[in-house]
Scaffold this active site. Structure first.
Site, PDB file in Angstrom:
ATOM      1  CE  LYS A 142       2.612 -25.879  -3.456  1.00 56.16           C
ATOM      2  NZ  LYS A 142       2.589 -27.142  -2.725  1.00 56.16           N
ATOM      3  CE  LYS A 158      -1.523 -32.450 -12.105  1.00 53.54           C
ATOM      4  NZ  LYS A 158      -0.269 -32.697 -11.421  1.00 53.54           N
ATOM      5  CE  LYS A 218      -9.250 -29.733  -1.582  1.00 54.01           C
ATOM      6  NZ  LYS A 218     -10.478 -29.331  -1.115  1.00 54.01           N
TER       7      LYS A 218
END
Ligand code: TRP
Length: 329
Positions: free
Chosen positions: A111, A192, A195
């Site tokens: 991140k 996966k 969102k």
């Protein structure tokens, strides 16, 4: 036995959230003392949403829990930022966490991106706040996706470090409850369902219209192999994913399902898949819309859960401060 889990207020939930977590939580609330926390403090470590959007997403997440069947009289459901014990314990635990452990966290590396110097302290200490969430309740079990395994490991390490330092077994060492049914992207069966995928065709959202669900499944990636033979399924990631989705929503085991559909055309299978997805989503979608039009009720639910959580955590923070040696009365 106590179960704690945290879910980010990411806006509307998708089929991956539902199959991977929500369905599991509905069973858990009947068996364990359950705390389901909307982790808004974690959200601001990365996405600085507009204030109204953050608030809106928290309401959407409570509404999604309730619409899926979480009962606020059984499970304690609340938003993290309202229970000050989370941030308080996070500070305390930070003092028992060597930075060497934090430097190993893969989520931070992912991140933070290239320029680590610009990453915030909050993002860096994300795992300490997560450890605080869990340890604050002395939870034994933590339902999470398998991408959270490392966070559970560091939680156990921090708990052990504290216990060892004060020579007592105060903190319970929590275990991850990993759900094996993982829902993958409809465009790429090796990724996966998420969102953050730029393609909306990769996922089914709980606010998608029936028409949009039909369209997304129609366009979902497949291959040119005929039929649904269980032995070759694992080499066909996208088809395997759709069979898994059907299996999870119908509660029919994959091998049984493959027996039934072995000779189906893709078109026929997709049609039945659409039917089961729509019949799962449409009542939840309707209930979510109803709930979201009654913010006062949603606030009441959050307050009810927040008050219960605060009562428990207040006591636990007191005990922890006492162990450390702070003066209090
Ligand atoms: N990090 C978790 C995720 O992204 C969310 C989370 C925060 C959590 N605190 C938690 C999960 C405590 C379980 C327990 O999925």
């Amino acid at each position: 036995m106590i179960v704690f889990t945290g879910i980010q207020p990411s806006g509307v939930i998708h089929l991956g959230n539902y199959i991977g977590l929500m369905k599991q939580l509905i069973g858990i609330q009947d068996q364990y003392k359950s705390f389901f926390c909307i982790v808004d403090l974690h959200t601001i470590t990365a996405n600085k949403l507009a204030p109204n959007e953050l608030r809106g997403n928290v309401f959407k997440m409570v509404a999604a829990h309730l619409a899926c069947g979480i009962n606020p009289e059984k499970a304690v459901i609340f938003n993290q930022s309202i229970v000050s014990g989370h941030t308080e314990l996070s500070w305390l635990l930070g003092c028992y966490t060597p930075i060497g452990w934090l430097n190993r966290m893969t989520q931070f590396k992912d991140k933070a991106g290239r320029d680590k110097q610009k990453a915030s302290l909050g993002l860096y200490s994300y795992p300490v706040l997560m450890a605080a969430d869990i340890l604050l309740y002395n939870a034994q079990y933590v339902p999470v996706g398998d991408d959270q395994k490392q966070h559970l490991e560091i939680t156990r390490d921090i708990a052990s470090a504290f216990n060892k330092h004060y020579r007592q077994d105060y903190f319970v060492l929590p275990e991850a409850l990993i759900n094996s049914s993982r829902v993958m992207s409809l465009r790429d069966g090796t990724k996966k369902m998420s969102k953050s995928d730029p393609s909306d065709y990769s996922r089914i959202n709980f606010d998608d219209s029936d028409k949009s669900i039909i369209n997304k499944i129609k366009k979902a990636k497949t291959d040119s192999i005929l039929g649904f033979d269980i032995d070759t399924l694992s080499a066909r990631p996208e088809v395997c994913n759709m069979v898994n989705i059907y299996s999870a929503l119908s509660d029919i085991k994959v091998d049984m399902l493959c027996n039934t559909i072995s000779k189906y055309s893709m078109e026929r299978f997709k049609k039945e898949l659409v039917d089961i997805i729509i019949s799962t989503i449409s009542p939840v979608r309707k209930k979510m819309t109803e709930l979201l039009s009654d913010k006062d009720y949603l606030l009441k639910v959050l307050k009810h859960g927040g008050d219960k959580a605060a009562g428990i955590t207040h006591q636990n923070i007191k005990k922890i401060k006492d162990i450390i040696g702070f003066v209090q009365w």
